[in-house]
Design a protein around this motif. Structure first.
Motif, short mmCIF file in Angstrom:
data_model
loop_
_atom_site.label_atom_id
_atom_site.label_comp_id
_atom_site.label_asym_id
_atom_site.label_seq_id
_atom_site.Cartn_x
_atom_site.Cartn_y
_atom_site.Cartn_z
N GLU A 173 19.83 47.57 -32.16
CA GLU A 173 21.22 47.83 -32.68
C GLU A 173 21.16 48.67 -33.21
O GLU A 173 22.82 48.74 -33.20
CB GLU A 173 21.12 46.03 -32.68
N SER A 174 20.53 49.49 -34.20
CA SER A 174 20.98 49.78 -35.56
C SER A 174 19.98 51.13 -35.66
O SER A 174 18.59 50.88 -35.05
CB SER A 174 21.60 49.63 -36.20
N SER B 146 16.75 48.67 -37.19
CA SER B 146 16.64 48.09 -35.57
C SER B 146 15.27 49.63 -34.85
O SER B 146 14.29 48.43 -35.10
CB SER B 146 17.02 47.45 -35.10
#
Length: 131
Positions: free
Chosen positions: A13-14, A17
């Motif tokens: 997600e990023s 993560s």
């Protein structure tokens, strides 16, 4: 000069993560692929560069390749994410080769010498054809 590869950070997600997933492995992280890269021997000392939101955001050094019991191949990675200067990169399926001269510089090596844009902004600018 080693050869590198690029891959989309699928399910991440990023960058945070992705970092958590990588660092959650003690010795090495594994990715599974259907085929052994034909140029795998050139990747000794190379890295897997992660694509997120249409930009290269970091890299993980490649330890090697191993064949799994089901015939698929495992890409063995050091369990760390080294942030790099964000550059636009189109999304693709699977992995692609990346020549050493085309790799972005590590952020640790820049010492504030470059204006680095956030990956999300670079991704938006790339969609508009501005970078």
């Amino acid at each position: 000069m080693p050869l590198h590869m690029t891959k989309i950070a699928f399910r991440a997600e990023s960058p945070a993560s992705l970092r958590r997933w990588l660092e959650g492995h003690e010795v090495e992280a594994h990715l599974t692929t259907r085929y052994l890269p034909k140029r795998h021997e050139e990747m000794q000392g190379g890295s897997l560069y992660w694509i997120m939101e249409h930009a290269l955001i970091g890299r993980s050094p490649i330890i090697g390749f191993a064949q799994a019991e089901d015939g698929r191949w495992t890409i063995r990675l050091e369990p760390r994410l080294i942030t790099v200067e964000t550059i636009p990169r189109r999304a693709h399926q699977g992995w692609r080769y990346l020549a050493d001269e085309d790799t972005p510089r590590d952020l640790a090596d820049l010492d504030g010498k470059s204006d680095v844009l956030p990956a999300r902004l670079v991704g938006e600018l790339a969609k508009l054809g501005l970078v």
